[in-house]
Design a protein around this motif. Structure first.
Motif, PDB file in Angstrom:
ATOM      1  N   ALA A   1       0.822  -1.205   0.000  1.00 50.81           N
ATOM      2  CA  ALA A   1       0.000   0.000   0.000  1.00 50.81           C
ATOM      3  C   ALA A   1       0.858   1.258   0.000  1.00 50.81           C
ATOM      4  CB  ALA A   1      -0.923  -0.014   1.218  1.00 50.81           C
ATOM      5  N   ILE A   2       1.899   1.256   0.817  1.00 50.49           N
ATOM      6  CA  ILE A   2       2.775   2.432   0.877  1.00 50.49           C
ATOM      7  C   ILE A   2       3.504   2.617  -0.440  1.00 50.49           C
ATOM      8  CG2 ILE A   2       4.833   3.350   2.010  1.00 50.49           C
ATOM      9  CD1 ILE A   2       3.823   2.010   4.586  1.00 50.49           C
ATOM     10  N   TRP A   3       3.959   1.511  -1.031  1.00 53.66           N
ATOM     11  CA  TRP A   3       4.684   1.620  -2.298  1.00 53.66           C
ATOM     12  C   TRP A   3       3.773   2.064  -3.438  1.00 53.66           C
ATOM     13  CZ3 TRP A   3       9.136   1.780  -4.900  1.00 53.66           C
ATOM     14  CH2 TRP A   3      10.304   1.622  -4.157  1.00 53.66           C
ATOM     15  N   GLN A   4       2.502   1.699  -3.389  1.00 51.76           N
ATOM     16  CA  GLN A   4       1.589   2.136  -4.442  1.00 51.76           C
ATOM     17  C   GLN A   4       1.456   3.649  -4.454  1.00 51.76           C
ATOM     18  OE1 GLN A   4      -2.837   1.216  -4.416  1.00 51.76           O
ATOM     19  NE2 GLN A   4      -2.134  -0.225  -5.992  1.00 51.76           N
ATOM     20  N   ASN A   5       1.367   4.243  -3.260  1.00 53.49           N
ATOM     21  CA  ASN A   5       1.333   5.704  -3.175  1.00 53.49           C
ATOM     22  C   ASN A   5       2.694   6.307  -3.456  1.00 53.49           C
ATOM     23  OD1 ASN A   5      -1.341   5.542  -2.503  1.00 53.49           O
ATOM     24  ND2 ASN A   5      -1.032   5.824  -0.320  1.00 53.49           N
ATOM     25  N   PHE A   6       3.755   5.652  -2.975  1.00 52.73           N
ATOM     26  CA  PHE A   6       5.099   6.185  -3.138  1.00 52.73           C
ATOM     27  C   PHE A   6       5.519   6.196  -4.605  1.00 52.73           C
ATOM     28  CE2 PHE A   6       9.754   5.347  -3.160  1.00 52.73           C
ATOM     29  CZ  PHE A   6      10.158   6.567  -2.655  1.00 52.73           C
ATOM     30  N   ARG A   7       5.111   5.186  -5.362  1.00 54.95           N
ATOM     31  CA  ARG A   7       5.489   5.121  -6.778  1.00 54.95           C
ATOM     32  C   ARG A   7       4.887   6.276  -7.566  1.00 54.95           C
ATOM     33  NH1 ARG A   7       4.001   0.420  -7.424  1.00 54.95           N
ATOM     34  NH2 ARG A   7       5.994  -0.644  -7.178  1.00 54.95           N
ATOM     35  N   ALA A   8       3.689   6.681  -7.182  1.00 53.41           N
ATOM     36  CA  ALA A   8       3.070   7.821  -7.852  1.00 53.41           C
ATOM     37  C   ALA A   8       3.733   9.130  -7.452  1.00 53.41           C
ATOM     38  CB  ALA A   8       1.574   7.864  -7.534  1.00 53.41           C
ATOM     39  N   ARG A   9       4.294   9.168  -6.236  1.00 50.13           N
ATOM     40  CA  ARG A   9       4.939  10.393  -5.748  1.00 50.13           C
ATOM     41  C   ARG A   9       6.394  10.498  -6.151  1.00 50.13           C
ATOM     42  NH1 ARG A   9       7.605  11.242  -1.060  1.00 50.13           N
ATOM     43  NH2 ARG A   9       7.111   9.118  -0.403  1.00 50.13           N
ATOM     44  N   LEU A  10       7.026   9.369  -6.486  1.00 49.47           N
ATOM     45  CA  LEU A  10       8.462   9.325  -6.709  1.00 49.47           C
ATOM     46  C   LEU A  10       8.952  10.278  -7.802  1.00 49.47           C
ATOM     47  CD1 LEU A  10      10.930   7.864  -5.612  1.00 49.47           C
ATOM     48  CD2 LEU A  10      10.596   6.087  -7.330  1.00 49.47           C
ATOM     49  N   PRO A  11       8.280  10.395  -8.958  1.00 51.88           N
ATOM     50  CA  PRO A  11       8.811  11.310  -9.995  1.00 51.88           C
ATOM     51  C   PRO A  11       8.724  12.785  -9.620  1.00 51.88           C
ATOM     52  CG  PRO A  11       7.306   9.679 -10.931  1.00 51.88           C
ATOM     53  CD  PRO A  11       7.137   9.631  -9.456  1.00 51.88           C
ATOM     54  N   TYR A  12       8.003  13.105  -8.534  1.00 54.46           N
ATOM     55  CA  TYR A  12       7.779  14.513  -8.204  1.00 54.46           C
ATOM     56  C   TYR A  12       8.440  14.908  -6.880  1.00 54.46           C
ATOM     57  CZ  TYR A  12       4.166  13.740 -11.696  1.00 54.46           C
ATOM     58  OH  TYR A  12       3.493  13.407 -12.840  1.00 54.46           O
ATOM     59  N   LEU A  13       9.489  14.173  -6.480  1.00 48.32           N
ATOM     60  CA  LEU A  13      10.128  14.487  -5.206  1.00 48.32           C
ATOM     61  C   LEU A  13      10.772  15.871  -5.233  1.00 48.32           C
ATOM     62  CD1 LEU A  13      11.749  11.088  -4.188  1.00 48.32           C
ATOM     63  CD2 LEU A  13       9.791  12.211  -3.161  1.00 48.32           C
TER      64      LEU A  13
ATOM     65  N   ASP B   1       9.582  18.258  -7.059  1.00 47.94           N
ATOM     66  CA  ASP B   1       8.500  19.199  -7.345  1.00 47.94           C
ATOM     67  C   ASP B   1       7.221  18.694  -6.673  1.00 47.94           C
ATOM     68  OD1 ASP B   1       7.022  21.263  -8.343  1.00 47.94           O
ATOM     69  OD2 ASP B   1       6.801  20.408 -10.359  1.00 47.94           O
ATOM     70  N   PRO B   2       7.192  18.751  -5.327  1.00 48.75           N
ATOM     71  CA  PRO B   2       6.049  18.148  -4.614  1.00 48.75           C
ATOM     72  C   PRO B   2       4.726  18.819  -4.918  1.00 48.75           C
ATOM     73  CG  PRO B   2       7.421  19.428  -3.111  1.00 48.75           C
ATOM     74  CD  PRO B   2       8.166  19.354  -4.412  1.00 48.75           C
ATOM     75  N   TRP B   3       4.734  20.069  -5.412  1.00 48.53           N
ATOM     76  CA  TRP B   3       3.489  20.755  -5.705  1.00 48.53           C
ATOM     77  C   TRP B   3       2.799  20.176  -6.942  1.00 48.53           C
ATOM     78  CZ3 TRP B   3       8.092  23.010  -4.443  1.00 48.53           C
ATOM     79  CH2 TRP B   3       8.155  23.612  -3.180  1.00 48.53           C
ATOM     80  N   SER B   4       3.545  19.428  -7.734  1.00 47.15           N
ATOM     81  CA  SER B   4       2.975  18.831  -8.943  1.00 47.15           C
ATOM     82  C   SER B   4       2.661  17.352  -8.773  1.00 47.15           C
ATOM     83  CB  SER B   4       3.951  19.005 -10.126  1.00 47.15           C
ATOM     84  OG  SER B   4       4.253  20.361 -10.328  1.00 47.15           O
ATOM     85  N   GLU B   5       2.711  16.870  -7.541  1.00 44.13           N
ATOM     86  CA  GLU B   5       2.475  15.450  -7.316  1.00 44.13           C
ATOM     87  C   GLU B   5       1.086  15.034  -7.786  1.00 44.13           C
ATOM     88  OE1 GLU B   5       3.075  14.277  -3.324  1.00 44.13           O
ATOM     89  OE2 GLU B   5       5.229  14.647  -3.313  1.00 44.13           O
ATOM     90  N   LYS B   6       1.022  13.824  -8.297  1.00 43.84           N
ATOM     91  CA  LYS B   6      -0.237  13.244  -8.724  1.00 43.84           C
ATOM     92  C   LYS B   6      -0.516  12.011  -7.869  1.00 43.84           C
ATOM     93  CE  LYS B   6       0.208  14.783 -13.521  1.00 43.84           C
ATOM     94  NZ  LYS B   6       0.256  14.346 -14.939  1.00 43.84           N
ATOM     95  N   VAL B   7      -1.641  12.013  -7.196  1.00 43.93           N
ATOM     96  CA  VAL B   7      -1.979  10.870  -6.367  1.00 43.93           C
ATOM     97  C   VAL B   7      -2.401   9.719  -7.259  1.00 43.93           C
ATOM     98  CG1 VAL B   7      -2.660  12.300  -4.425  1.00 43.93           C
ATOM     99  CG2 VAL B   7      -4.351  11.695  -6.150  1.00 43.93           C
TER     100      VAL B   7
END
Length: 855
Positions: free
Chosen positions: A600-612, A614-620
């Motif tokens: 579960a954590i990795w599923q969310n983390f994988r979506a956040r990883l490309p935007y580390l 640029d956290p304002w552009s993160e896509k959930v």
């Protein structure tokens, strides 16, 4: 040059530099507070001068407690030494009464009977409180001692343990006292200028530039040597230790005099020695290793201070450490006697102690100055990152050499000295301190193999918890070089998780090998626990690796949100608690829960990883995610249990009915709540009940409407009903098999008798099993959980994972059939693309189980 521009005098230079060191200490404390706030993810209060005063008072109390610990340790060793010679330590009142009766009785057997029973019990109680032995056994020992030796077999407490007032040549008290004194010296030497938390920062001998100023070099050197005293409040009250030790050995007035004429010189000498070692590290080690070495010195000082306070509990520790200390008793231990000025017969001489201490102080200061001078003359040493030659890896053809990511992580662990401090020494130190706090429980560790294995798992889990963030913060900006690799950052972090689990498994494996050595008859059980640890450690390491953060503009790692840390800590201790308490269902729950939370954590983390960056552009990730499903299921189970607690006082029948109604209410609330949550994100109820999976007979979607053919719906319902009948028959066979095992047969018989005599419970149970559970659980476990797992893992792993998670929320006795139901429901949902067939399967299965259970 005019007199106004002449160089400052010797002592003025020293004072100026010492004041500068005080200001540097203030800045150091602010930096440590920043690091502590960063690690604790909360604001810390800066108390200013009042805080410094409180800290100084606390340190003074610690020095006094250290002196008390030394005196108590010597007394405990004197007790043990006397008892090792066959005598029992008793009160002077008991011994005088025994001696008076001995004069009236010629026979020792009659003497044993002449002593009052109350006297036996009172003395046995006093000894029992000191030794933790049962009073009955102590009383029996006293009676046997009287019948054998009379009053000659006893010694009064005042004579047996005079403490520091009489330090003779007895080996055990002299050794214990010298060791505690050495620990205090070690703690003071490695105090330095304060606690070192920022061990990753590269350090340079910045004080050398002062030699280019028009100031006396000797003054600069003296000020540098005395810097710890000016900067660290620990040294300000250190003479109190010496004063109290001499006060215990002599008297109050002598201790007060020793505080000034011995304590202050000793403190100065130890501060000089510590600074000399720091200068040697700064000049002779490479910039990469200096911070780690200073951190290591600070860790040694911290451990030495902790060990001093453990001397208070020496009486109960001697039984555990007595055998390892045996070979050292043959060595000479005159150091405490020399420090106090005691002769071989124990006679004290303050003049001898003063001479010995001042001689040691002079030699220490001369040695520190000599070592510092040698290091300064040798100049800078060690390899720097600029001029160091590249070294070829010597990993050979081992397993790590097959993957450059694994080899890179292993080389980091070997080369980064700071990793040894924060990833190995600090976790081991904290684990040892906690082990001492739980020493009552650990007394049973040698009586049971599962205690040793449980302790090993706790240590390994904590090791992973510390090693993960330590490795990530160690690399800093270098971690993000991998963004330009042919392989992505995800594979790098997975490689880190694999290596961390392997390193922790080595530590756990060593303790388990010791468990095998102690309990060879439990070999196969320990092997099974080791396999469980291997599965658990990989998921734990994968959770820890998601704590990665980017580096700020100043080069520091950003803080990890508290919510993410809390999420990664879920299920940390379930596995180890299950092993320690032999609740094997908790072991399985811990492994399954850890793997599902990692996914579960990795599923969310994988979506956040490309935007580390640029956290304002993160896509959930698109809902429903695995985290949504797990939170909903956990809320359903936990709230149901909490709402049922008040009804437990009315008996098991009321509790079952309360749980049923609570489950019904919570199932409805959670289902509607999750539906409303997903509805706000564009996921409607029909999107959960119908799953469009190409290639698996998915339903056609036109104009956002699902067109369901009645023939297909009937066919899928028939498949679900047929599956429920088959699995219900399997449950019947399963229950029949369990009747042949005494443990399970008794449980099943009690359950059937109870249900047969309680109509309300049967009705309520049937209503929940048939009318509520199939709809709510299929919605949560298949519609949300399995769908998300299929997107994360896919294939058989997702099917088995969702079924295992479904099973662990049921009683352990039903795990096998419930797990098979979970597998069949997931496969049916995947095949048909609809939740209706799994609901039918679940409903029919529960109905058949109810019919079997009620008859």
């Amino acid at each position: 040059m005019s007199s106004s521009h002449s160089s400052p005098g010797f002592f003025k230079t020293v004072l100026v530099l010492l004041r500068a060191s005080r200001k540097r200490a203030v800045g150091r404390r602010r930096r440590q507070n920043q690091l502590l706030r960063h690690r604790a993810s909360k604001n810390a209060i800066d108390w200013g001068r009042f805080g410094l005063f409180l800290f100084s008072v606390g340190i003074a109390i610690l020095h006094i407690v250290a002196a008390v610990s030394l005196n108590m340790a010597v007394k405990s060793a004197q007790y043990a030494d006397v008892e090792s010679h066959g005598k029992i330590v008793v009160s002077a009142r008991f011994l005088s009464s025994l001696a008076a009766k001995e004069q009236k009785h010629d026979c020792l057997s009659s003497l044993e009977k002449a002593v009052n029973v109350k006297s036996y019990k009172a003395e046995a109680g006093r000894i029992s409180r000191r030794t933790d032995e049962p009073e009955e056994i102590v009383e029996q020992k006293i009676r046997q001692q009287i019948s054998r030796y009379g009053s000659r077999g006893f010694i009064p407490r005042e004579e047996a343990s005079p403490g520091l007032r009489r330090i003779g040549s007895a080996s055990l008290p002299a050794m214990i006292g010298s060791m505690v004194l050495f620990l205090w010296i070690l703690a003071l030497v490695f105090q330095g200028e304060g606690l070192e938390l920022d061990i990753q920062r590269r350090r340079h001998p910045m004080w050398e530039w002062l030699f280019s100023h028009p100031a006396p070099p000797g003054a600069i050197f003296l000020a540098e040597i005395l810097t710890p005293i000016a900067a660290n409040p620990v040294f300000w009250s250190a003479p109190l230790f010496v004063g109290f030790v001499f006060g215990f050995a002599y008297n109050f007035h002598t201790g007060f005099i020793a505080l000034f004429i011995i304590g202050i010189p000793v403190t100065i000498a130890l501060a000089c020695l510590g600074k000399a070692l720091e200068i040697g590290v700064m000049l002779r080690f490479s910039p990469r290793s200096r911070g780690a070495m200073i951190g290591l010195m600070s860790w040694i000082g911290y451990c030495a201070m902790i060990l001093i306070f453990l001397a208070i509990f020496l009486q109960e520790l001697l039984s555990a450490i007595g055998k390892p200390l045996g070979p050292f008793l043959t060595l000479p231990w005159p150091w405490l006697r020399l420090f106090l000025g005691a002769g071989p017969d124990g006679a004290l001489s303050f003049s001898s102690g003063l001479f010995n201490c001042l001689t040691g102080v002079s030699l220490t200061i001369l040695g520190a100055i000599g070592f510092s001078t040698w290091a300064a003359r040798k100049g800078l040493g060690g390899k720097s990152s600029a001029n160091s030659k590249p070294t070829r890896s010597k990993t050979g053809h081992c397993l790590l050499s097959k993957d450059p990511l694994y080899r890179k992580e292993l080389l980091w662990f070997i080369r980064d000295r700071g990793a040894i401090v924060q990833a190995v020494l600090i976790p081991v130190t904290i684990a040892a301190a906690q082990a001492f706090n739980f020493r009552i429980l650990l007394k049973h560790a040698h009586d049971s193999w599962n205690f040793l294995c449980g302790i090993a798992i706790i240590i390994g889990t904590y090791f992973l918890w510390v090693l993960g963030p330590r490795s990530l913060s160690s690399e800093g900006p270098a971690l993000w070089i991998s963004l330009t690799w042919p392989r992505g950052l995800e594979s790098l972090l997975k490689a880190k998780a694999w290596l961390w689990s392997m390193i922790s498994s080595v530590i756990v494996g060593l303790i388990m090998l010791y468990a095998v050595y102690v309990f060879p008859q439990s070999l196969w059980k320990i092997i099974l626990v080791g396999i469980g640890w291997y599965l658990f450690s990989r998921s734990m390491a994968e959770k820890a690796v998601t704590l990665v953060t980017v580096s700020s503009s100043s080069g520091e790692q950003e803080k990890v949100p508290a919510g993410r840390r809390w999420a990664t800590s879920l299920g940390m201790l379930t596995f180890s608690i299950g092993v320690i308490t032999r609740q094997w269902h908790l072991v399985i729950i811990g492994i399954v829960f850890s793997h599902l939370t990692a996914a579960a954590i990795w599923q969310n983390f994988r979506a956040r990883l490309p935007y580390l960056y640029d956290p304002w552009s993160e896509k959930v990730p698109p809902p429903p995610t695995l985290m949504h499903a797990m939170i909903a299921i956990t809320i359903l189970v936990e709230v149901t249990a909490v709402l049922s607690i008040p009804f437990a006082i009315f008996g098991p029948g009321s509790l079952l009915i309360a749980r049923a109604f609570s489950y019904t209410i919570c199932a409805g609330i959670v289902s509607f709540g999750v539906g409303a949550f997903l509805n706000q994100r564009g996921i409607f109820l029909k999107d959960i009940f119908f799953w469009n999976v190409p290639g698996y007979g998915a339903l056609d979607i036109q104009n956002d409407n699902y067109k369901i053919s009645s023939s297909r719906l009937v066919r899928d319902m028939v498949h679900g009903i047929a599956g429920g009948v088959i699995l219900g028959l399997f449950a019947l066979v399963y229950l029949t098999i369990l009747q042949h095992f005494p443990e399970t047969a008794e449980i099943l018989e009690e359950s059937q008798v109870y249900l047969a005599n309680n109509m309300r419970v049967r009705t309520t149970y049937a209503f929940i099993a048939v009318g509520v559970a199939p709809f709510a659980e299929e919605y949560l476990f298949r519609g949300l959980l399995y769908r998300a797992l299929d997107r994360e893992w896919g294939g058989r792993r997702a099917v088995i994972g969702s079924a295992a998670f479904f099973a662990i929320y049921h009683p352990p006795i039903s795990w096998i059939p419930v797990g098979i139901v979970g597998i069949a429901a997931a496969l049916l949902f995947k095949k048909t693309g609809s939740l209706i067939p799994p609901i039918a399967l679940h409903l029919v299965y529960n109905a058949m189980v109810c019919l079997v259970s009620f008859n």
